[in-house]
Enzyme design. Sequence first.
Site, short mmCIF file in Angstrom:
data_model
loop_
_atom_site.label_atom_id
_atom_site.label_comp_id
_atom_site.label_asym_id
_atom_site.label_seq_id
_atom_site.Cartn_x
_atom_site.Cartn_y
_atom_site.Cartn_z
N HIS A 1 56.72 64.77 98.12
CA HIS A 1 56.73 64.90 96.57
C HIS A 1 56.15 65.92 96.21
CE1 HIS A 1 52.48 63.41 96.11
NE2 HIS A 1 52.78 62.62 97.02
N ASP B 1 48.34 66.65 99.72
CA ASP B 1 48.93 65.71 98.94
C ASP B 1 49.54 66.11 97.83
OD1 ASP B 1 50.04 62.94 97.98
OD2 ASP B 1 47.98 62.25 97.26
N GLU C 1 55.64 60.92 92.41
CA GLU C 1 55.26 60.02 93.15
C GLU C 1 53.91 59.55 92.66
OE1 GLU C 1 52.99 58.16 96.56
OE2 GLU C 1 52.71 59.60 95.50
N GLU C 2 53.14 60.39 92.21
CA GLU C 2 51.68 59.98 92.17
C GLU C 2 51.62 58.85 91.05
OE1 GLU C 2 49.42 60.46 93.92
OE2 GLU C 2 49.54 62.17 94.94
N HIS D 1 43.14 63.32 96.46
CA HIS D 1 43.11 63.38 95.02
C HIS D 1 41.83 63.63 94.28
CE1 HIS D 1 45.99 59.36 94.90
NE2 HIS D 1 46.77 60.41 95.36
#
Lengths: 467, 467
Positions: free
Chosen positions: A279, A291, A325-326, A423
């Site tokens: 993503h 991420d 996505e998140e 994150h």
Amino acid sequence: MKHILIVVFLFTTVQFSAQTDAENLKKIYSNSLTNGMSYQWLDHLSNQIGGRLSGSLNAEKAVQYTKEELEKLGLDKVWLQPVMVPRWVRGAPEFAYFETSPGVTTNVNICALGGSVATPTGGIKAKIIEVGSYTELKALGEDKIKGKIVFINRPMQADLINTFEAYGGCSVERYAGAAEAAKYGAVGTIVRSLNLRLDDYPHTGSMGYGDLPNSKRIPSAAISTNDAELLSGMIALNKNLNFFFSQNCKQLADVQSYNVIGEITGSEFPNEIIVVGGHLDSWDLGDGSHDDGAGVVQSMDVLRLLKESGIRPKRTIRAVLFMNEENGLRGGKKYAEVAKSKNEKHVFALESDSGGFSPRGFSFQCSEAMLAKIQSWRSLFKPYLIHSFEAGYSGADIGPLKDDNIVLAGLRPDSQRYFDHHHAANDTFEHVNKRELELGAASMTALVYLMDTYGTETISNEVELRD
Amino acid sequence: MKHILIVVFLFTTVQFSAQTDAENLKKIYSNSLTNGMSYQWLDHLSNQIGGRLSGSLNAEKAVQYTKEELEKLGLDKVWLQPVMVPRWVRGAPEFAYFETSPGVTTNVNICALGGSVATPTGGIKAKIIEVGSYTELKALGEDKIKGKIVFINRPMQADLINTFEAYGGCSVERYAGAAEAAKYGAVGTIVRSLNLRLDDYPHTGSMGYGDLPNSKRIPSAAISTNDAELLSGMIALNKNLNFFFSQNCKQLADVQSYNVIGEITGSEFPNEIIVVGGHLDSWDLGDGSHDDGAGVVQSMDVLRLLKESGIRPKRTIRAVLFMNEENGLRGGKKYAEVAKSKNEKHVFALESDSGGFSPRGFSFQCSEAMLAKIQSWRSLFKPYLIHSFEAGYSGADIGPLKDDNIVLAGLRPDSQRYFDHHHAANDTFEHVNKRELELGAASMTALVYLMDTYGTETISNEVELRD
């Protein structure tokens, strides 16, 4: 009898092509380690663009950049797939402290959770009460909670070897803690960061209010693990501790964004589609290198590595860089929706969204027979230390493609360091090792190559058809 | 027939104890991940003491500290084993540049190689000539080299999956390049750092002059990979490039030091000794966290984890913290010499000296039958993602113990990041992940537990005896 047939058939197939397969895997890995593009692409995404929260200018820059880079690869097709995405913004930096006696305060590190509402202007100050889990929170009831800030302090379980299991064990606290606390009249929640080590970084991530009306929604923030320990110690000493926090985040109207898609059209079965993806969006605190910048550049490199290794796939191979996505999964849902509306036949989808660390294997959502077929390729992967081929989770973005026929898979890198960065402001490029990233890209390419070569039909099905 | 006997016997043995073994391994891993001491000990070694070059004050502090920490564990015996070690000192910082035209200079990052002589006072300036390898150097001859500085620029081979193989492929350049160049009248050597990535850190390491007389010895330094690339590019543009370097290192007289040893005496076979070890000395540029602080604290934790897990070993288990692996191997040699003089029976030795990264398995120097026996434990290790049990190198410090009966083994962590830090100023504590370190300690403990439980006798021997 069926079993014997299966074994013999598998054995013959594997023997027949093992030499070519081994040579192709060697080409793929060598090319990735000596001539890979993943690291260079990630450098740009991370250091020239940065964090790519859905709806942000950076997210749109990332769409343009990856589209242009895919176009340079001489693929058969590159396009943008429009998708409307939510736009949540953090606003001015958060601020928080606890007050041991009137006016005597100690600052702590927090960040708003994604999707949270802001505090009232000027922040909110209230007594704070600690609970050890979501279950404990539910048991406390209105009496103990009303008018207070609830501190949900559940550490990740350290003795689980797969850190994603430990993450899964605590995710309801972050996602649903505020909605639950609000039911009992809490005025805010502070959630321990989902981080296995003790440090000063607060880790954001999505939260939701379910069907709670806007008027009942309370602000929710994550606190660093070091400060969670400190706060817990202070609460033990003083049950009437005051806590203050302010945050200025806001949910704006949805905006237009895109999935980025590049394709090598299949030479024999162009209508059978294999997807490899990650993503493109990320949280805003770091630059989203692990991420999921890693998954994005690895997916792009799968197409490049196939071409560079002189492999012309029989099936259509698509790299899909999913948006959002998140905090919404809109890109994954849109891709599946369009695929369905066009009656596209997706046979395999592989996602990389677990960081750019040394690959250990893959986990699969598929039939037992298909898993056995994949496991018969184990020896081909052994020189590259890829050893784990197990049933398990695949990935969030490819989840909406699930039906009875598709094989879904997730790349499984070593998971020990992932939640140090996940994150948080330290999910940054310098924490990615070039070789680890490249080994991941090569492993994905190798699996895509084998799935394309041998297809997703399984022997047991064939045998059953003959019965 | 023999083969069938072996299989049946192995199967029965494994089935019989698999339950207890699985439980004991679970205890060991859980204890290490929730309650391990490795990380805390390493924090002290790295951040309170620092780099521990043989013969330095820091090395002696490390001897005292680890002895005291072992004494706190309630072992049966803790002692220091005296050993004389070489003492090489770096002196004032090195300095180097190349000169593109008279007075126009560009500084580059170098460090003296361990064991090198100094440059003449005030440094040395000469024409520089580049060679691609030791072999190429030997082929050039006196004509091309005399009076020059030789730059040996051999990059590590990136497409080898095991980075230690890539290291082995270039180590003669670092170790023996200067001695070879000196034969042809070179006045100094500059060697490309053994680092797979491009960065600014020069990486030291041992070099030797063989039987070259003192008067013929020339100074040798490592140059960072970035500067090796830069220098190579400048030489391509200007064959008459001048290079300057100064270094002030010196070999002093040998000094007294120690191996640090802690022991749990065996309950059934106290005379059968199992050694688990790492080396206490390190190079001086970083704090030696990966090389080999990690191996030291993991070895210490093996003893603690056995005790904490309620395992009373049948055989004697010794943690040996060897002195002087880096530039002399005196500790390893001394330990073996004393063991031999006392007629001690060593049955197994395991070394951790490949960094504190996620463990992938072990490599063994032993008979095929013993390797098969060890591989029969594979399923016990599977939950911990330990998958590689292969014949191969064990470790430098335990090498001198080798005889026909002992089983030697090395812990094999993921090797991708090791040479980013190896022997450089960035081999520091912040690059060690607590969980990876603890998984290594647990894996070592698990293997020691199984070797102690099942011994190093092999079935094939037993079968052969019965024949």
